[in-house]
Scaffold this motif. Sequence first.
Motif, short mmCIF file in Angstrom:
data_model
loop_
_atom_site.label_atom_id
_atom_site.label_comp_id
_atom_site.label_asym_id
_atom_site.label_seq_id
_atom_site.Cartn_x
_atom_site.Cartn_y
_atom_site.Cartn_z
N ARG A 33 0.83 -1.20 0.00
CA ARG A 33 0.00 0.00 0.00
C ARG A 33 0.87 1.25 0.00
O ARG A 33 2.03 1.21 0.40
N GLY A 34 0.30 2.36 -0.43
CA GLY A 34 1.04 3.61 -0.40
C GLY A 34 1.12 4.18 1.00
O GLY A 34 0.57 3.62 1.96
N MET A 35 1.83 5.28 1.10
CA MET A 35 1.97 5.94 2.40
C MET A 35 0.60 6.41 2.89
O MET A 35 -0.23 6.82 2.09
N PRO A 36 0.35 6.32 4.21
CA PRO A 36 1.26 5.92 5.29
C PRO A 36 1.12 4.46 5.71
O PRO A 36 1.53 4.08 6.80
N GLN A 37 0.55 3.62 4.83
CA GLN A 37 0.33 2.21 5.15
C GLN A 37 1.23 1.31 4.30
O GLN A 37 0.85 0.21 3.94
N ALA A 38 2.44 1.78 4.00
CA ALA A 38 3.33 1.04 3.11
C ALA A 38 3.79 -0.28 3.72
O ALA A 38 4.28 -1.15 3.00
N HIS A 39 3.65 -0.44 5.04
CA HIS A 39 4.08 -1.69 5.67
C HIS A 39 3.09 -2.83 5.41
O HIS A 39 3.40 -3.99 5.67
N ILE A 40 1.91 -2.52 4.87
CA ILE A 40 0.89 -3.53 4.60
C ILE A 40 1.13 -4.10 3.19
O ILE A 40 1.13 -3.36 2.21
N ILE A 41 1.28 -5.41 3.11
CA ILE A 41 1.52 -6.09 1.83
C ILE A 41 0.19 -6.52 1.23
O ILE A 41 -0.58 -7.24 1.86
N GLU A 42 -0.08 -6.06 0.02
CA GLU A 42 -1.29 -6.44 -0.68
C GLU A 42 -1.13 -7.78 -1.40
O GLU A 42 -2.10 -8.51 -1.60
N GLY A 43 0.09 -8.10 -1.82
CA GLY A 43 0.32 -9.37 -2.51
C GLY A 43 1.70 -9.43 -3.13
O GLY A 43 2.48 -8.46 -3.09
N PHE A 44 2.03 -10.57 -3.72
CA PHE A 44 3.29 -10.78 -4.43
C PHE A 44 2.98 -11.29 -5.84
O PHE A 44 2.06 -12.09 -6.03
N CYS A 45 3.77 -10.83 -6.79
CA CYS A 45 3.70 -11.33 -8.17
C CYS A 45 4.89 -12.26 -8.37
O CYS A 45 6.03 -11.80 -8.50
N LEU A 46 4.61 -13.55 -8.39
CA LEU A 46 5.67 -14.56 -8.46
C LEU A 46 5.58 -15.29 -9.79
O LEU A 46 4.53 -15.86 -10.12
N GLY A 47 6.65 -15.27 -10.56
CA GLY A 47 6.67 -15.92 -11.86
C GLY A 47 8.04 -15.91 -12.50
O GLY A 47 8.28 -16.62 -13.47
N HIS A 48 8.93 -15.10 -11.96
CA HIS A 48 10.30 -15.05 -12.47
C HIS A 48 11.17 -16.10 -11.78
O HIS A 48 10.91 -16.46 -10.62
N THR A 49 12.18 -16.56 -12.47
CA THR A 49 13.13 -17.52 -11.90
C THR A 49 14.51 -16.93 -11.72
O THR A 49 15.38 -17.58 -11.13
N GLN A 50 14.73 -15.71 -12.24
CA GLN A 50 15.99 -15.00 -12.07
C GLN A 50 15.68 -13.62 -11.49
O GLN A 50 14.53 -13.28 -11.24
N PHE A 51 16.73 -12.84 -11.27
CA PHE A 51 16.56 -11.50 -10.72
C PHE A 51 15.66 -10.65 -11.60
O PHE A 51 15.54 -10.87 -12.81
N ILE A 52 15.00 -9.69 -10.99
CA ILE A 52 14.14 -8.75 -11.71
C ILE A 52 14.84 -7.39 -11.70
O ILE A 52 15.19 -6.89 -10.62
N SER A 53 15.06 -6.82 -12.85
CA SER A 53 15.82 -5.57 -12.94
C SER A 53 14.96 -4.36 -13.29
O SER A 53 15.31 -3.24 -12.93
N ARG A 54 13.82 -4.55 -14.00
CA ARG A 54 13.02 -3.41 -14.43
C ARG A 54 11.53 -3.70 -14.31
O ARG A 54 11.06 -4.80 -14.61
N LEU A 55 10.81 -2.66 -13.86
CA LEU A 55 9.35 -2.67 -13.80
C LEU A 55 8.81 -1.51 -14.62
O LEU A 55 9.42 -0.44 -14.65
#
Length: 392
Positions: free
Chosen positions: A143-165
């Motif tokens: 979530r954005g500030m001021p609730q950035a500590h709350i995780i909405e989810g993860f996008c899992l599908g890569h098998t190597q490092f992720i360099s760009r979004l």
Amino acid sequence: MPKRPCAIAFTPDEATIICGDKFGDVYALPLLCSDGNKEHLSHIETDKAGQKSHAAEDPFVPSATLRTVHTQRNQETLKHQQNQKSKKSVKNTISFERGLLFGHVSLLTDLICVPVPRSTTTNLQDRTYIISADRDEHIRVSRGMPQAHIIEGFCLGHTQFISRLCIPHWNPQLLISGGGDDYLLIWDWLSSRILHKVDLRKLIVDYFEYQYSVRSDQEQEPTVAIEGVQWNGPIAVSDIFAFEVKTVSGGLQKQVALACEGVRGIFFFNFSEDGTMIHAGTTTTAAAITALSLSSDHNCIAYAIGSNEGITSQLDSVGEGESPKGTSIGILEYDTMKGSWEKNGSLMSTINNALGSIPTDMDDQGRLYGSESFLHSLETLRKRGQDENHLT
């Protein structure tokens, strides 16, 4: 910053900087100092001046003595300490306001702050999210500030490092991610769902074979006389941009530009309505792309090229205004009538003649000395012990 910054982004109101460092921590920094913060900084500067004055007045006296130090090496160290006339310099304290938002357990590589409308039929404010990626193949949606500590989810599908979004501005619910894998992924990141996968390896291999065939047809004796050579190197996505360009009919064509480390070219894709990416063309450059930038009107792309590694460095011809050695600036402009990106050779020559090229030391085969660590190569993010491909 306490650690080296790896990625920065602005909040939608452009009043706060979101900064991630190499240890995976993400901080919020004010773009402009407030009056209260300025007063706080003045106190810090006063304290620093006082500490420096005391450090200059008080002589340095080591706590150890010859009675407590016995080895020859430690005794020599003690003598050097006794010869010091003043105390060591005072450690600099952080002199600006900052707040810790959240952290990754791995090296952070990229982050984006994106607003998403809650509803098109109500007057509710947009909800802001912070999307961050790391070396451990994770894309975290917070979530954005001021609730950035709350995780909405993860996008899992890569098998190597992720360099760009990359978030296309025409649809903030889509996410394009790339890194050390052989593919790009297109996400519906709010639901952590993969929509499409784009094969980069086949695209780069076909591009390599085309460049080799063109070079062989132009010269009776090709520079690289290897029969049936194929590019089999590792892939590391260095830049992704999403934008819209005007068509001949007056409409807008959604496009994505992509650059990979060590590959002499910029790949362009047309973005269709169903979210798929279709290869629209490749612009060949004189050397590997080290940086890519898009103008605000989306009609011009500036890129920096440097010395390339591997066998492809001997296949590509030098374009007008480009330098085969060293570093130079390239300019692409979109030609609406042709529907393609074309080099502006005269402008490139003017810019590079004014700036001058940055020389680099290369060996007889056109490879850069120490190129593995050149400009903090993305390949250093690839984990050790994993199988790595090489040119064959």
